[in-house]
Design an enzyme around this catalytic site. Structure first.
Site, PDB file in Angstrom:
ATOM      1  N   MET A  88       0.870  -1.003  -0.278  1.00 42.07           N
ATOM      2  CA  MET A  88       0.161   0.204  -0.062  1.00 42.07           C
ATOM      3  C   MET A  88       1.225   1.191  -0.401  1.00 42.07           C
ATOM      4  SD  MET A  88      -2.681   1.612   2.947  1.00 42.07           S
ATOM      5  CE  MET A  88      -3.464   0.633   2.995  1.00 42.07           C
ATOM      6  N   LEU A  95      -5.947   6.901  -2.229  1.00 45.45           N
ATOM      7  CA  LEU A  95      -6.288   6.041  -1.798  1.00 45.45           C
ATOM      8  C   LEU A  95      -7.890   5.464  -1.731  1.00 45.45           C
ATOM      9  CD1 LEU A  95      -5.080   4.606   2.240  1.00 45.45           C
ATOM     10  CD2 LEU A  95      -7.649   5.403   1.225  1.00 45.45           C
ATOM     11  N   LEU A 151     -10.216  -0.533  -2.543  1.00 48.13           N
ATOM     12  CA  LEU A 151      -9.929  -0.861  -1.229  1.00 48.13           C
ATOM     13  C   LEU A 151     -10.889  -0.121  -0.862  1.00 48.13           C
ATOM     14  CD1 LEU A 151      -7.695  -1.081   0.937  1.00 48.13           C
ATOM     15  CD2 LEU A 151      -7.382   0.884   1.079  1.00 48.13           C
ATOM     16  N   ARG A 191       0.907   1.237  -3.805  1.00 44.95           N
ATOM     17  CA  ARG A 191      -0.504   1.384  -4.466  1.00 44.95           C
ATOM     18  C   ARG A 191      -0.438   3.077  -5.061  1.00 44.95           C
ATOM     19  NH1 ARG A 191      -3.609   2.399  -7.235  1.00 44.95           N
ATOM     20  NH2 ARG A 191      -5.490   1.390  -7.463  1.00 44.95           N
ATOM     21  N   TYR A 192      -0.966   3.720  -3.588  1.00 45.86           N
ATOM     22  CA  TYR A 192      -1.231   5.330  -3.196  1.00 45.86           C
ATOM     23  C   TYR A 192      -0.228   6.910  -2.877  1.00 45.86           C
ATOM     24  CZ  TYR A 192      -4.492   1.689  -2.511  1.00 45.86           C
ATOM     25  OH  TYR A 192      -5.702   0.702  -2.682  1.00 45.86           O
ATOM     26  N   HIS A 212      -5.725  -5.469   9.653  1.00 47.68           N
ATOM     27  CA  HIS A 212      -6.478  -4.402   8.892  1.00 47.68           C
ATOM     28  C   HIS A 212      -8.157  -5.137   8.930  1.00 47.68           C
ATOM     29  CE1 HIS A 212      -8.341  -0.999   7.466  1.00 47.68           C
ATOM     30  NE2 HIS A 212      -7.052  -0.562   7.617  1.00 47.68           N
ATOM     31  N   ASP A 259       6.571  -1.288  10.246  1.00 49.30           N
ATOM     32  CA  ASP A 259       5.706  -0.940  11.220  1.00 49.30           C
ATOM     33  C   ASP A 259       4.889   0.173  10.392  1.00 49.30           C
ATOM     34  OD1 ASP A 259       5.485  -1.363  13.635  1.00 49.30           O
ATOM     35  OD2 ASP A 259       8.147  -0.670  13.665  1.00 49.30           O
ATOM     36  N   GLU A 270      -0.370   2.043  11.486  1.00 46.99           N
ATOM     37  CA  GLU A 270      -1.428   1.345  11.572  1.00 46.99           C
ATOM     38  C   GLU A 270      -0.729   0.850  12.767  1.00 46.99           C
ATOM     39  OE1 GLU A 270      -1.636   1.386   8.279  1.00 46.99           O
ATOM     40  OE2 GLU A 270      -3.925   1.793   8.220  1.00 46.99           O
ATOM     41  N   GLU A 326      -1.968   4.099  15.413  1.00 45.98           N
ATOM     42  CA  GLU A 326      -3.262   3.346  15.961  1.00 45.98           C
ATOM     43  C   GLU A 326      -3.436   2.584  17.623  1.00 45.98           C
ATOM     44  OE1 GLU A 326      -7.084   0.946  14.456  1.00 45.98           O
ATOM     45  OE2 GLU A 326      -5.023   0.952  13.099  1.00 45.98           O
TER      46      GLU A 326
END
Length: 425
Positions: free
Chosen positions: A62, A78, A84, A151-152, A264, A341, A344, A348
């Protein structure tokens, strides 16, 4: 507690959908060596006299913004991805709007973890170190050249593809490339989305296959490592990190520590379509617990739920709060679906879930990052793939039971190759 995730969507905006937006200009990609110094990937020369190399090893993930200035572009891409975050027919309008509304809050989160995501640093390090091992393990496919395709965030898929051209792959020169997903467990929302993006740029930059299935001359020959949820090396790396954290508890209490594996979450609409992700995450958890001889009680929970629709649960934050209320304050969080890492884990889990638990017994197992056991596992997986000569796993040829996406069908047929394309259903 509500996690201010980059995916958090205001309820009043969840009414519609979008097509993918524009992409940033292609730029020459620099690699980072072990010390973090930028070095250009040297060109390679195709050798058709007997060697099967060179081989491009492309890590797909990602990604994440490396600086706070990159956050809005990251969020824009995203929220434009219907694989997604499906927003319906208004996605092209809602995606940019949500991204702008979320940018300042997400910038604050990245500032709180050091000013940006470390995922690019770790991905480039892991891939480079894996390639060093592969050169020794598989000299017939060497040299193995490391690449990252996010991807983003930078380096984007199209940037990686242009770098392959610059380094001597494709453009009439042929060559082999392996797309190696860094999501150990397959989901259409993650690995599937990355492969859709790779297939799109491959067709744009190298041309589509002819009706007879033949490739344009001199194109890059792709194969895919699409999942590896229970590989022994991955399991061992997770198990060792858990054991290291268990040693921080008094010996008489260690067997009573509850292990909370966190991955996730997914919308239930995706789960009910038949996405294999929940089962593959559970397979990883079971394999790790088997390696640990089931000495500790454990549960699998899910993080980063966004929006008002139903998501796969129970949620990690709720699970921790509930166990602490019941008096079970010795808990180890294990990020079981992440290979390094990123926000998230660092924000989070560390700064929200653990902080709000407000108990010294609630801890987190270290992420895989530069773990040599994990990097050896990556090399073993890649070596096995190269030796078998397979284009993808048999599992990848089977679409989700409820899948109606023609793009997914076309992508799977492409990566399955001529011999297995008829098996894609």
């Amino acid at each position: 507690m509500t996690f201010r995730s980059p995916f958090a969507i205001p309820r009043q905006l969840l009414t519609g959908t979008t097509s993918l937006g524009g992409r940033s200009a292609i730029s020459t990609r620099l690699r980072c060596n072990q010390r973090g110094l930028a070095t250009v990937v040297p060109p390679v020369t195709q050798d058709a006299t007997g060697s099967k190399g060179p081989t491009a090893m492309v890590f797909m993930n990602m990604g994440g913004p490396s600086t706070t200035d990159e956050v809005e572009d990251f969020l824009s891409r995203l929220f434009a991805d219907g694989d997604l975050i499906p927003l319906g027919r208004l996605q092209s309008y809602l995606g940019p709007l949500i991204a702008r509304r979320r940018t300042s809050k997400i910038q604050k989160q990245y500032a709180d973890i050091g000013g940006g995501s470390p995922i690019r640093k770790w991905s480039e390090y892991q891939c480079a170190e894996m390639c060093k091992l592969l050169d020794k393990m598989s000299p017939e496919t060497a040299p193995h050249k490391p690449y990252v395709a996010f991807r983003y965030a930078a380096p984007l898929t199209e940037t990686m593809y242009e770098q392959l051209f610059a380094d001597g792959f494709g453009k009439g020169k042929g060559g082999r490339a392996v797309a190696f997903t860094q999501y150990p467990q397959y989901s259409c929302s993650t690995t599937g989305s990355s492969l859709n993006e790779l297939w799109k740029w491959r067709n744009r930059l190298e041309g589509k296959r002819a009706n007879g299935g033949s490739e344009p001359a001199g194109t890059i020959q792709w194969s895919v490592i699409d999942r590896w949820p229970s590989h022994s090396g991955l399991v061992e790396a997770f198990a060792q990190n858990i054991e290291a954290q268990l040693k921080t508890y008094p010996e008489e209490k260690r067997d009573e520590v509850v292990l909370l594996f966190s991955a996730h979450s997914l919308p239930m609409s995706v789960v009910n379509r038949g996405d294999p992700y929940p089962a593959e995450v559970a397979a990883t958890v079971h394999a790790v617990m088997q390696r640990l001889r089931f000495k500790n009680p454990y549960r699998l929970c899910w993080q980063s739920q966004v929006g008002p629709s139903a998501w796969l649960g129970a949620q990690t934050s709720d699970t921790v709060q509930e166990y602490v209320k019941r008096g079970q304050t010795d808990l180890i969080l294990v990020p079981i679906a992440f290979t390094s890492d990123h926000i998230e884990t660092l924000y989070e889990l560390d700064q929200e879930v653990i902080h709000e638990a407000n108990n010294p017994g609630v801890k987190r197992a270290e992420s895989l990052n530069g773990n040599p056991v994990f990097i050896q596992a990556l090399a073993d997986i890649a070596h096995d793939h190269l030796q078998k000569g397979e284009l993808c796993s048999r599992q990848m040829t089977l679409r989700c039971q409820g899948c109606t996406s023609e793009r997914c069908l076309g992508q799977k047929k492409f990566f399955a190759g001529q011999e297995q394309a008829s098996m894609v259903i």
